[in-house]
Design a protein around this motif. Structure first.
Motif, PDB file in Angstrom:
ATOM      1  N   LEU A  54       0.559  -1.060  -0.072  1.00  0.00           N
ATOM      2  CA  LEU A  54       0.102  -0.057   0.276  1.00  0.00           C
ATOM      3  C   LEU A  54       1.067   1.303   0.107  1.00  0.00           C
ATOM      4  CD1 LEU A  54      -3.008   1.288   0.297  1.00  0.00           C
ATOM      5  CD2 LEU A  54      -2.396   1.398   2.546  1.00  0.00           C
ATOM      6  N   VAL A  55       0.397   2.131  -1.127  1.00  0.00           N
ATOM      7  CA  VAL A  55       1.526   3.197  -1.246  1.00  0.00           C
ATOM      8  C   VAL A  55       1.181   4.561  -1.165  1.00  0.00           C
ATOM      9  CG1 VAL A  55       3.319   1.612  -2.177  1.00  0.00           C
ATOM     10  CG2 VAL A  55       1.648   3.011  -3.523  1.00  0.00           C
ATOM     11  N   ARG A  56       1.354   5.444  -1.159  1.00  0.00           N
ATOM     12  CA  ARG A  56       0.713   6.732  -0.671  1.00  0.00           C
ATOM     13  C   ARG A  56       1.146   7.851  -1.176  1.00  0.00           C
ATOM     14  NH1 ARG A  56      -2.087   8.538   3.092  1.00  0.00           N
ATOM     15  NH2 ARG A  56      -0.491   7.576   4.428  1.00  0.00           N
ATOM     16  N   ALA A  57       0.322   7.879  -2.993  1.00  0.00           N
ATOM     17  CA  ALA A  57       0.279   8.295  -4.720  1.00  0.00           C
ATOM     18  C   ALA A  57      -1.153   9.008  -4.895  1.00  0.00           C
ATOM     19  CB  ALA A  57       0.893   7.432  -5.728  1.00  0.00           C
ATOM     20  N   PRO A  58      -1.006  10.414  -4.192  1.00  0.00           N
ATOM     21  CA  PRO A  58      -2.540  11.182  -4.266  1.00  0.00           C
ATOM     22  C   PRO A  58      -2.759  11.005  -6.492  1.00  0.00           C
ATOM     23  CG  PRO A  58      -1.332  11.673  -2.818  1.00  0.00           C
ATOM     24  CD  PRO A  58      -0.252  10.716  -3.527  1.00  0.00           C
ATOM     25  N   LYS A  59      -1.434  11.151  -7.041  1.00  0.00           N
ATOM     26  CA  LYS A  59      -1.931  11.786  -8.202  1.00  0.00           C
ATOM     27  C   LYS A  59      -2.671  10.228  -9.276  1.00  0.00           C
ATOM     28  CE  LYS A  59       0.692  15.617  -7.903  1.00  0.00           C
ATOM     29  NZ  LYS A  59       2.173  16.702  -8.881  1.00  0.00           N
TER      30      LYS A  59
ATOM     31  N   LEU B   9       3.986   7.013  -8.973  1.00  0.00           N
ATOM     32  CA  LEU B   9       4.003   6.281  -7.964  1.00  0.00           C
ATOM     33  C   LEU B   9       5.095   7.100  -7.107  1.00  0.00           C
ATOM     34  CD1 LEU B   9       3.267   2.098  -9.014  1.00  0.00           C
ATOM     35  CD2 LEU B   9       2.133   3.803  -7.091  1.00  0.00           C
ATOM     36  N   ALA B  10       6.214   7.394  -8.010  1.00  0.00           N
ATOM     37  CA  ALA B  10       6.853   8.255  -6.822  1.00  0.00           C
ATOM     38  C   ALA B  10       6.998   9.821  -6.681  1.00  0.00           C
ATOM     39  CB  ALA B  10       8.246   8.079  -7.448  1.00  0.00           C
ATOM     40  N   ASN B  11       5.454   9.877  -7.004  1.00  0.00           N
ATOM     41  CA  ASN B  11       5.195  11.427  -6.880  1.00  0.00           C
ATOM     42  C   ASN B  11       6.265  12.134  -6.954  1.00  0.00           C
ATOM     43  OD1 ASN B  11       2.662  10.806  -5.436  1.00  0.00           O
ATOM     44  ND2 ASN B  11       4.758   9.800  -3.722  1.00  0.00           N
ATOM     45  N   GLY B  12       6.890  11.857  -8.678  1.00  0.00           N
ATOM     46  CA  GLY B  12       8.166  13.125  -8.663  1.00  0.00           C
ATOM     47  C   GLY B  12       9.332  12.115  -8.323  1.00  0.00           C
ATOM     48  N   GLY B  13       9.113  11.558  -7.558  1.00  0.00           N
ATOM     49  CA  GLY B  13      10.654  10.837  -7.760  1.00  0.00           C
ATOM     50  C   GLY B  13      11.518  10.163  -8.918  1.00  0.00           C
TER      51      GLY B  13
ATOM     52  N   TRP C 288      12.005   3.757  -8.106  1.00  0.00           N
ATOM     53  CA  TRP C 288      11.210   2.507  -7.262  1.00  0.00           C
ATOM     54  C   TRP C 288      11.465   3.312  -5.772  1.00  0.00           C
ATOM     55  CZ3 TRP C 288      12.339  -1.136  -4.165  1.00  0.00           C
ATOM     56  CH2 TRP C 288      13.993  -1.229  -3.960  1.00  0.00           C
ATOM     57  N   LYS C 289      12.806   4.066  -5.258  1.00  0.00           N
ATOM     58  CA  LYS C 289      12.981   3.719  -4.154  1.00  0.00           C
ATOM     59  C   LYS C 289      12.184   5.181  -3.504  1.00  0.00           C
ATOM     60  CE  LYS C 289      17.643   1.405  -4.630  1.00  0.00           C
ATOM     61  NZ  LYS C 289      18.931   1.197  -3.927  1.00  0.00           N
ATOM     62  N   ASP C 290      11.929   6.131  -3.910  1.00  0.00           N
ATOM     63  CA  ASP C 290      10.868   7.083  -4.208  1.00  0.00           C
ATOM     64  C   ASP C 290       9.621   6.948  -3.776  1.00  0.00           C
ATOM     65  OD1 ASP C 290      13.487   8.904  -4.362  1.00  0.00           O
ATOM     66  OD2 ASP C 290      12.979   8.648  -6.469  1.00  0.00           O
ATOM     67  N   ILE C 291       8.993   6.097  -3.816  1.00  0.00           N
ATOM     68  CA  ILE C 291       7.710   5.713  -3.576  1.00  0.00           C
ATOM     69  C   ILE C 291       7.756   5.967  -2.162  1.00  0.00           C
ATOM     70  CG2 ILE C 291       5.632   3.950  -3.162  1.00  0.00           C
ATOM     71  CD1 ILE C 291       7.075   3.048  -6.426  1.00  0.00           C
ATOM     72  N   GLU C 292       6.160   6.184  -1.686  1.00  0.00           N
ATOM     73  CA  GLU C 292       6.519   6.349  -0.296  1.00  0.00           C
ATOM     74  C   GLU C 292       5.237   5.769  -0.568  1.00  0.00           C
ATOM     75  OE1 GLU C 292       3.810   9.144   2.895  1.00  0.00           O
ATOM     76  OE2 GLU C 292       3.902  10.183   1.077  1.00  0.00           O
ATOM     77  N   VAL C 293       5.835   3.901   0.943  1.00  0.00           N
ATOM     78  CA  VAL C 293       5.400   2.223   1.159  1.00  0.00           C
ATOM     79  C   VAL C 293       4.367   2.952   2.760  1.00  0.00           C
ATOM     80  CG1 VAL C 293       5.306   0.393   1.937  1.00  0.00           C
ATOM     81  CG2 VAL C 293       6.979   1.500  -0.086  1.00  0.00           C
ATOM     82  N   VAL C 294       3.102   3.168   2.392  1.00  0.00           N
ATOM     83  CA  VAL C 294       2.719   2.766   4.116  1.00  0.00           C
ATOM     84  C   VAL C 294       2.390   1.281   3.862  1.00  0.00           C
ATOM     85  CG1 VAL C 294       0.283   3.355   4.778  1.00  0.00           C
ATOM     86  CG2 VAL C 294       0.660   4.659   2.551  1.00  0.00           C
ATOM     87  N   SER C 295       2.623   0.482   3.921  1.00  0.00           N
ATOM     88  CA  SER C 295       2.130  -1.128   4.223  1.00  0.00           C
ATOM     89  C   SER C 295       2.738  -2.108   3.545  1.00  0.00           C
ATOM     90  CB  SER C 295       1.457  -0.928   5.263  1.00  0.00           C
ATOM     91  OG  SER C 295       0.257  -0.795   4.126  1.00  0.00           O
TER      92      SER C 295
END
Length: 371
Positions: free
Chosen positions: A211-216, A280-284, A287-294
């Protein structure tokens, strides 16, 4: 001194299991006026429990129905999702899907192309990542936590009790609320070990996701390549009502019970998802820039031969597992088995519940005609 059990139950039906199939079936039955109770080891609010699959699903409507019955159930559910999306967009949302591949395995012209909205081939420029072809259509994605909570709330508003209890045998469900004659067995993976069922065809289908945070990200992606390795899946599913979270996955590993996320799988999942959806990386940059929630693991309750939805007549044999207030005589009862849906639980749940309702009403009408 224990009080004797009542001679009759205040309920017509006991549903054993509170996963998505158990809840949907109880909802359909109670809406007809039948008096329903639910008995379950895991409750809808147990959203962090690894013991059952319903909280961990993607979840979306993307049918892989292989026969007329499966397609009918899926279509019914799709139509109901359309109504729910209008009243509860935080639970069900209509959005664009992109399914992509290098070697097609039938998704260029799936059976459901006239069920979903705006089905069309993708232009080459629209196909992301290292893939060459694909299709676009509009379907639904769900928030499983909110969806199950809605079903549970509706049931409780009708006075349906949802009681936590672990049972060892199917026969126990016929006695917990006083003697009842009809039980719906919606135990999922539990049907493999539940005494009185012990179905050897049941097996876990292990799914690992993140589960990742990627609002766009607002498009649902899926790789449907015929050359994909067995057990591997690649998908991106935006989750409604989650504050901009997205499910990325995943795996389909048959027969494995471990619920611990594996690091190498987690990294592979994130890499594959970034490849087809860099947003998914919110501009990163990677893949290491993806904000992982869980990181998550769910065991889909699958079955060789698919869903078991059928009536079984059986006899309750009084013993230590069925404490019916000292009764010494066996009695005939009926169970409706409703388990083994595997990864199709959400896309088919309302259609299955409708079918279970029709089977159940036919049973009760037949019983009344004998009186």
């Amino acid at each position: 001194m224990a009080l004797p059990k009542p001679e009759k139950s205040p309920y017509d039906v006991v549903v054993l299991g509170a996963g998505v199939l158990g809840l949907a079936t109880a909802d359909a039955l109670s809406a007809t006026g039948l008096r329903v109770a639910i008995l379950a080891r895991d409750l809808p609010e147990d959203v962090d429990s690894a013991a059952f699959a319903s909280p961990w699903a993607g979840a979306n409507w993307s049918s892989f129905g292989n026969n007329e019955s499966e397609r009918r159930r899926d279509t019914f559910t799709f139509e109901e999702f359309g109504r729910l999306a209008k009243s509860h967009p935080e639970i069900v949302t209509r959005r664009q899907f992109k399914y992509i591949w290098n070697k097609d395995k039938g998704y260029s012209s799936p059976w459901y192309k006239d069920v979903v909205f705006n089905f069309r081939p993708l232009e080459r420029s629209e196909v992301p990542g290292p893939y060459s072809e694909g299709v676009s259509f509009e379907s639904y994605t769900l928030n499983p936590h909110r969806y199950n909570a809605l079903l549970a709330s509706r049931l409780r508003d009708r006075g349906v009790p949802i009681v936590r209890k672990r049972v060892s045998s199917l026969d126990e469900a016929f006695a917990h609320f006083g003697p009842v004659d009809y039980v719906v067995n919606a135990t999922g993976l539990g049907a493999k070990s539940l005494l009185g069922v012990e179905d050897p065809a049941v097996f876990p289908d292990r799914g690992q996701t993140a589960l990742v945070r990627a609002p766009k990200v607002d498009i649902c992606f899926g790789v449907r390549d015929a050359n994909m390795a067995e057990g591997k899946a690649v998908y991106v599913i935006p989750r409604p009502g989650s504050g901009g979270c997205v499910i990325v996955g995943g795996t389909n590993i048959k027969g494995e019970y471990s619920t611990l996320p594996r690091r190498e799988m987690a990294e592979s999942i994130l890499q594959n998802a970034f490849e087809i959806c860099p947003e998914l990386a919110n501009g990163g940059a990677s893949w290491k820039d993806i904000e992982v929630v869980s990181h998550n693991v769910g065991l889909r309750p699958a079955r060789e031969g698919g869903l078991r939805l059928e009536i079984e007549e059986r006899m309750i044999q009084p013993d230590a597992l069925v404490p019916e207030g000292g009764k010494s005589k066996s009695r005939p009862v009926t169970v409706l088995h409703c388990y083994g849906i595997g990864p199709a639980g959400y896309q088919a749940n309302l259609g299955i519940a409708e079918e279970a309702k029709e089977i159940t009403l036919k049973y009760f009408n037949k019983q009344r005609s004998r009186l």
